[in-house]
Write a protein that holds these residues in place. Structure first.
Motif, PDB file in Angstrom:
ATOM      1  N   LEU A  24       0.801  -1.137  -0.066  1.00 35.81           N
ATOM      2  CA  LEU A  24       0.006   0.132   0.058  1.00 35.81           C
ATOM      3  C   LEU A  24       0.679   1.371  -0.149  1.00 35.81           C
ATOM      4  O   LEU A  24       0.273   2.248  -0.056  1.00 35.81           O
ATOM      5  N   GLY A  25       1.948   1.166   0.136  1.00 31.66           N
ATOM      6  CA  GLY A  25       3.090   2.207   0.032  1.00 31.66           C
ATOM      7  C   GLY A  25       3.434   2.723  -1.379  1.00 31.66           C
ATOM      8  O   GLY A  25       2.441   2.250  -2.464  1.00 31.66           O
ATOM      9  N   ASN A  26       4.424   3.222  -1.755  1.00 33.10           N
ATOM     10  CA  ASN A  26       5.028   3.596  -3.111  1.00 33.10           C
ATOM     11  C   ASN A  26       5.893   2.352  -3.806  1.00 33.10           C
ATOM     12  O   ASN A  26       6.627   1.774  -3.237  1.00 33.10           O
ATOM     13  N   TRP A  27       5.461   2.094  -5.074  1.00 35.60           N
ATOM     14  CA  TRP A  27       6.195   1.146  -5.750  1.00 35.60           C
ATOM     15  C   TRP A  27       6.875   1.799  -6.836  1.00 35.60           C
ATOM     16  O   TRP A  27       6.637   2.648  -7.254  1.00 35.60           O
ATOM     17  N   TRP A  28       8.478   1.549  -6.808  1.00 38.49           N
ATOM     18  CA  TRP A  28       9.260   2.222  -8.012  1.00 38.49           C
ATOM     19  C   TRP A  28       9.199   0.930  -9.018  1.00 38.49           C
ATOM     20  O   TRP A  28       9.734  -0.190  -8.898  1.00 38.49           O
ATOM     21  N   SER A  29       8.978   1.480 -10.244  1.00 39.47           N
ATOM     22  CA  SER A  29       8.842   0.470 -11.517  1.00 39.47           C
ATOM     23  C   SER A  29       9.367   1.549 -12.516  1.00 39.47           C
ATOM     24  O   SER A  29       8.983   2.540 -12.814  1.00 39.47           O
ATOM     25  N   ARG A  30      10.169   0.833 -13.507  1.00 39.34           N
ATOM     26  CA  ARG A  30      10.649   1.253 -14.894  1.00 39.34           C
ATOM     27  C   ARG A  30      11.100   0.216 -15.534  1.00 39.34           C
ATOM     28  O   ARG A  30      11.927  -0.743 -15.313  1.00 39.34           O
ATOM     29  N   TYR A  31      10.725   0.133 -17.069  1.00 37.73           N
ATOM     30  CA  TYR A  31      11.238  -0.646 -18.056  1.00 37.73           C
ATOM     31  C   TYR A  31      12.648  -0.092 -18.129  1.00 37.73           C
ATOM     32  O   TYR A  31      13.030   0.662 -18.947  1.00 37.73           O
ATOM     33  N   TRP A  32      13.699  -0.522 -17.644  1.00 36.11           N
ATOM     34  CA  TRP A  32      15.159   0.012 -17.642  1.00 36.11           C
ATOM     35  C   TRP A  32      16.230  -1.020 -17.570  1.00 36.11           C
ATOM     36  O   TRP A  32      15.767  -1.850 -16.862  1.00 36.11           O
ATOM     37  N   ARG A  33      17.235  -0.990 -18.274  1.00 37.82           N
ATOM     38  CA  ARG A  33      18.341  -2.233 -17.976  1.00 37.82           C
ATOM     39  C   ARG A  33      19.201  -1.772 -16.987  1.00 37.82           C
ATOM     40  O   ARG A  33      20.364  -1.335 -17.069  1.00 37.82           O
TER      41      ARG A  33
ATOM     42  N   VAL B   7      -1.454   8.992  -5.588  1.00 39.04           N
ATOM     43  CA  VAL B   7      -1.600   8.849  -4.045  1.00 39.04           C
ATOM     44  C   VAL B   7      -2.919   8.390  -3.609  1.00 39.04           C
ATOM     45  O   VAL B   7      -3.028   7.625  -2.482  1.00 39.04           O
ATOM     46  N   PHE B   8      -3.801   9.093  -4.140  1.00 37.40           N
ATOM     47  CA  PHE B   8      -5.169   8.599  -3.533  1.00 37.40           C
ATOM     48  C   PHE B   8      -5.992   7.678  -4.839  1.00 37.40           C
ATOM     49  O   PHE B   8      -7.263   7.579  -4.928  1.00 37.40           O
ATOM     50  N   SER B   9      -5.308   6.466  -5.127  1.00 37.60           N
ATOM     51  CA  SER B   9      -5.598   5.554  -6.016  1.00 37.60           C
ATOM     52  C   SER B   9      -5.317   4.334  -5.143  1.00 37.60           C
ATOM     53  O   SER B   9      -4.594   4.335  -4.150  1.00 37.60           O
ATOM     54  N   PRO B  10      -5.882   3.077  -5.633  1.00 39.93           N
ATOM     55  CA  PRO B  10      -5.411   1.843  -4.675  1.00 39.93           C
ATOM     56  C   PRO B  10      -3.988   1.429  -4.584  1.00 39.93           C
ATOM     57  O   PRO B  10      -3.682   1.123  -3.419  1.00 39.93           O
ATOM     58  N   ILE B  11      -3.421   1.621  -5.793  1.00 39.59           N
ATOM     59  CA  ILE B  11      -1.935   1.069  -5.671  1.00 39.59           C
ATOM     60  C   ILE B  11      -1.008   2.069  -6.502  1.00 39.59           C
ATOM     61  O   ILE B  11      -1.544   2.615  -7.312  1.00 39.59           O
ATOM     62  N   MET B  12      -0.034   2.590  -5.589  1.00 34.31           N
ATOM     63  CA  MET B  12       0.602   3.773  -6.109  1.00 34.31           C
ATOM     64  C   MET B  12       2.027   3.424  -6.809  1.00 34.31           C
ATOM     65  O   MET B  12       3.011   3.203  -5.912  1.00 34.31           O
ATOM     66  N   ARG B  13       2.013   3.205  -8.046  1.00 37.27           N
ATOM     67  CA  ARG B  13       3.330   2.391  -8.706  1.00 37.27           C
ATOM     68  C   ARG B  13       3.529   3.681  -9.846  1.00 37.27           C
ATOM     69  O   ARG B  13       3.011   3.425 -10.957  1.00 37.27           O
ATOM     70  N   LEU B  14       4.807   4.150  -9.516  1.00 33.69           N
ATOM     71  CA  LEU B  14       5.310   4.916 -10.831  1.00 33.69           C
ATOM     72  C   LEU B  14       5.958   3.873 -11.834  1.00 33.69           C
ATOM     73  O   LEU B  14       6.502   3.067 -11.453  1.00 33.69           O
ATOM     74  N   HIS B  15       6.078   4.414 -13.150  1.00 35.92           N
ATOM     75  CA  HIS B  15       6.160   3.567 -14.070  1.00 35.92           C
ATOM     76  C   HIS B  15       6.561   4.275 -15.501  1.00 35.92           C
ATOM     77  O   HIS B  15       5.972   5.238 -15.743  1.00 35.92           O
ATOM     78  N   SER B  16       7.630   3.917 -16.253  1.00 33.33           N
ATOM     79  CA  SER B  16       7.792   4.413 -17.623  1.00 33.33           C
ATOM     80  C   SER B  16       8.401   3.344 -18.467  1.00 33.33           C
ATOM     81  O   SER B  16       9.132   2.398 -17.983  1.00 33.33           O
ATOM     82  N   THR B  17       8.623   3.722 -19.724  1.00 36.72           N
ATOM     83  CA  THR B  17       9.087   2.767 -20.647  1.00 36.72           C
ATOM     84  C   THR B  17      10.601   2.922 -20.815  1.00 36.72           C
ATOM     85  O   THR B  17      11.233   3.972 -20.294  1.00 36.72           O
ATOM     86  N   MET B  18      11.308   2.235 -21.563  1.00 36.87           N
ATOM     87  CA  MET B  18      12.770   2.235 -21.845  1.00 36.87           C
ATOM     88  C   MET B  18      12.991   3.433 -22.728  1.00 36.87           C
ATOM     89  O   MET B  18      12.938   3.465 -24.029  1.00 36.87           O
TER      90      MET B  18
END
Length: 791
Positions: A205-214, A454-465
């Protein structure tokens, strides 16, 4: 399938058999009265009916409601308190089977006809891949017409050994929901029918860090260290596909599928995973399993031997989730070793369609189901990260909504999409916050998207390569960076509140995010604000999804305020409800409102920490104007969630008439709480005053800007009753707000002076509106001034 059988607790409580007295049966038909508003409708020409659980339905053992039967040789009627079923015996058809909802609950026509169209308030969709704005949605179980239906005829059945097999062809199996406008009860009974949503672990339920990156190990560690140094918390690390070997010999095909760590990038995978976990993060790895297992994999030999393939041939072992042996070995040979090293759950990035060797069997559903079962094998909470695979998918959180396009249209659609998914019980969507691909750099869009996240169910930042497309706050303007950091910290502070809503979803069948019409089904305006939603029991969100006015430096959102008093979550500004209006917010504010009497427990911000334990220091945010009660849910964050003393609950009760706040002694396993817990009370939306305990006035501080009185209560152990000598805010800081707005607005100085002088006269509303309109101002400017001075 030994491993799946051992994951018992997730499926052991299935009760697929309905009680005999609920069943009305003939030679070719069977009706099961599950509740007075939920009826199972079956037709089978050979008279063979299905009593096993299906992909969608796991529980049919409901208490039998009162009903009566009217029957002769050709016709059957079943009448309950709420619905009236009419059936002319024979094959189901539009002229042989219909059901009426009883009662004058709506002006809408409320007759369900077999095979007829359903006009529900929609449900959700498999994915937002390639979507730029709105997409069509599947049907849900909530309808203004008062009825809905789920056709389970094509659903596979679950066998005793936890596998699946096709249904009997030609049989009809439909679940009719005739709940009128009692939307919340329809949803609760849907969960009872299909199974509850599991409790999510606290870190999710906290912040997720996600990125399509090598990434390589050093680069990733350096990034995580910088986040921590800059006081930006992340509790989940999402490692995209380049964790595994992707540059493979051409003879093996694509590098998208893989199970072998790329040791050029991650020379010590186990040590890397442990480093992340030591810093209070969960870890998930990306999977694209469609290409099976090939000869270059470290696990190939063990997998080949287990599957009866000669390892020397290096023949590809196809992905086949219709094969029991493959499923068993897929987990034990490919996944369990990684989990033993520290992987907490898997991102099932299935993009290969809905076909499998078993006709009609969706491999995505199989992946979701068996991954959830497998991760739960040792008593863990079922947890995956994957796309939606039809009704019942709420049992397999968290949902991955796919590769979002970067655009204002994408952001604008997501609040509606997320809230509406609750109409099919799917409450834990995770979006690519900020957008995944294409688009263009837009600091304002990225900031607004993060605030929504932040006010959604899951807080996951993400972006492409792309070397230019990253969601690190320091990639943006100084203003955006500071706002992003503020909100990322706020998300972690909100976890005590969100975790309580997590328990509410699991135990009570009510999602964190719900459309406005759940609470106000008879109010037409509740249906006119599709992007507005309740965020748990205490808060209402009307997110900013459009660019700001470039001259006024504020953005607008259209909000409907139900009857009663409402308070801006951040500033304490008080609004009287019963109206629709435009709210204007600067970049650092979002459209979040608290109901009168709202009680929101927050964790105190922990500097340079990702930890999300049961907090040592609570900030209890309380809003005035109505009596209310809130019970904070906490547990050990492992295994099956329990109530009834196996967790710990702390109740807060506001009696506004008596001006008292009672903080009760925690009930349950108090050893789950920190040894010492301190509480800071923040009364927001109040005029200056004081708080006393046992006749003693407690030290406090008042913040005029947020209309908040803060009181350090110290360590809280036993029940305490606080006396609140405060009143609701009269918004006495209106002139300060007006000055701040006009000062930053890019309009003429003479006009600013004129407006300030005019509005400082505190004119009555009619006169004020008349004089503003006479100035021939742009609409945004007039509406913003009215919000500040009148509403």
């Amino acid at each position: 399938m030994r491993t799946i059988d051992e994951s018992h607790f997730y499926t052991r409580d299935m009760k697929p058999l309905a009680r005999p007295e609920a069943i009305v049966q003939g030679d070719t038909y069977r009706f099961t009265v599950l509740t007075s508003r939920l009826i199972r409708l079956e037709y089978a020409a050979d008279g063979q009916f299905e009593d096993r659980p299906t992909q969608t339905v796991w529980y049919r053992d409901f208490p039998v409601p009162s009903y009566r039967i009217v029957e002769d040789e050709t016709e059957l009627q079943i009448i309950t308190e709420h619905v009236h079923l009419h059936y002319t015996k024979g094959p189901f058809a539009s002229n042989t089977l219909y059901i009426d909802v009883l009662g004058n609950f709506s002006t809408y026509y409320s007759r369900y006809t077999y095979g007829g169209p359903l006009r529900t308030l929609k449900g959700t969709a498999r994915t937002l891949d390639h979507a730029d704005g709105e997409i069509p949605l599947e049907e849900g179980i909530i309808s203004r017409q008062g009825y809905a239906a789920i056709d389970d005829s094509a659903s596979f059945v679950l066998t005793e050994d936890h596998f699946v097999e096709p249904r009997q062809e030609g049989a009809q199996d439909i679940y009719y929901f005739g709940y009128g406008h009692d939307y919340k009860q329809a949803l609760k009974d849907f969960y009872r029918l299909t199974g509850p949503t599991p409790m999510l672990p606290r870190q999710v339920l906290g912040n997720w860090w996600s990125r399509y990156w090598r990434y390589n190990e050093k680069e990733y560690k350096d990034l995580m260290t910088r986040f921590k140094t800059e006081d930006v918390p992340f509790s989940v690390s999402v490692i995209d596909m380049d964790w595994h070997v992707t540059d493979i010999p051409e003879k093996y095909g694509s590098g998208w599928t893989g199970y072998t760590w790329n040791r050029d990038l991650f020379p010590d995978p186990k040590g890397f995973l442990q480093w992340l976990k030591d810093d209070d993060r969960m870890v998930t790895l990306n999977l694209h399993p469609a290409d099976g297992v090939r000869g270059f994999e470290e696990a190939y030999e063990a997998m080949a031997v287990a599957m009866g393939v000669d390892p020397d041939t290096e023949d590809r072992i196809p992905f086949d989730f219709s094969d029991r042996d493959f499923i068993e070995n897929y987990f034990t040979k490919l996944h369990h070793p990684h989990e033993a090293d520290g992987v907490d759950f898997w991102w099932i990035d299935w993009q290969q369609g809905a076909n499998s060797k078993m006709k009609g069997l969706d491999p995505l559903w199989m992946l979701n189901h068996y991954h959830a079962l497998d991760i739960a094998r040792d008593g863990n909470r079922p947890l995956i990260f994957s796309r939606y695979a039809g009704p019942g998918s709420h049992r397999y959180p968290v949902g991955f909504s796919g590769d979002t396009l970067i655009s204002w249209a994408s952001l604008k659609f997501q609040p509606y999409f997320t809230a509406t998914a609750s109409n099919i019980g799917y409450g834990w969507w995770s979006h690519d916050i900020g957008g995944h691909q294409r688009g263009e750099k837009d600091d304002e869009l990225s900031t607004r998207w993060l605030q929504y996240g932040v006010f959604s169910p899951i807080m996951r930042l993400h972006s492409t390569m792309s070397i230019f497309n990253g969601k690190e706050p320091w990639r943006y303007s100084v203003e955006s960076e500071q706002v992003m950091k503020k909100y990322l910290r706020l998300r972690h502070q909100l976890v005590p509140y969100i975790y309580t809503m997590n328990a509410r979803n699991h135990f009570d069948g009510l999602p964190l995010v719900s459309p406005m019409y759940y609470e106000h089904p008879e109010d037409e305006l509740a249906y006119a604000v599709p992007n507005q939603y309740y965020f748990g029991t205490e808060l209402m969100v009307t997110p900013i999804v459009e660019p700001m006015n470039p001259k006024l430096h504020v953005a607008a959102t259209t909000a409907w305020l139900p009857e009663g008093e409402w308070f801006d979550f951040f500033t304490g500004h008080r609004y009287s409800g019963g109206k629709q209006m435009r709210l204007f917010r600067k970049l650092d504010d979002q459209g979040v409102l608290a109901k009168a009497g709202a009680i929101v427990p927050l964790g105190q911000h922990l500097e340079h920490s990702n930890a999300l334990h049961n907090p040592d220091h609570l900030e209890l945010l309380v809003f005035p104007g109505a009596s209310n009660q809130f019970t904070l849910f906490e547990d050990d964050n492992v295994g099956v969630a329990h109530r009834d003393g196996e967790n710990v609950e702390t109740s807060f009760e506001l009696d506004w008439a008596a001006r008292t706040l009672t903080i009760a002694t925690p009930f349950g396993k108090r050893e789950l709480l920190p040894e010492k817990r301190e509480v800071t009370l923040i009364l927001r939306g109040v005029n200056e005053g004081h708080v006393s305990r046992d006749g003693e006035v407690l030290p406090s501080r008042y913040d005029h800007q947020t209309q908040s009185l803060s009181v350090e209560l110290g360590e809280i152990g036993e029940t305490q009753v606080l006396s609140l000598q405060v009143d609701m805010s009269t918004n006495d800081n209106r002139m300060e707000r007006l000055y701040t707005f006009l000062d930053q607005a890019e309009i003429g100085y003479d006009l600013k002076d004129r407006l300030y002088r005019l509005l400082s006269q505190r004119l009555d509303p009619v006169n004020m509106m008349h004089q503003l309109q006479a100035l021939d101002l742009e609409k945004d400017l007039v509406d913003c001034l009215l919000e500040i001075m009148l509403f």
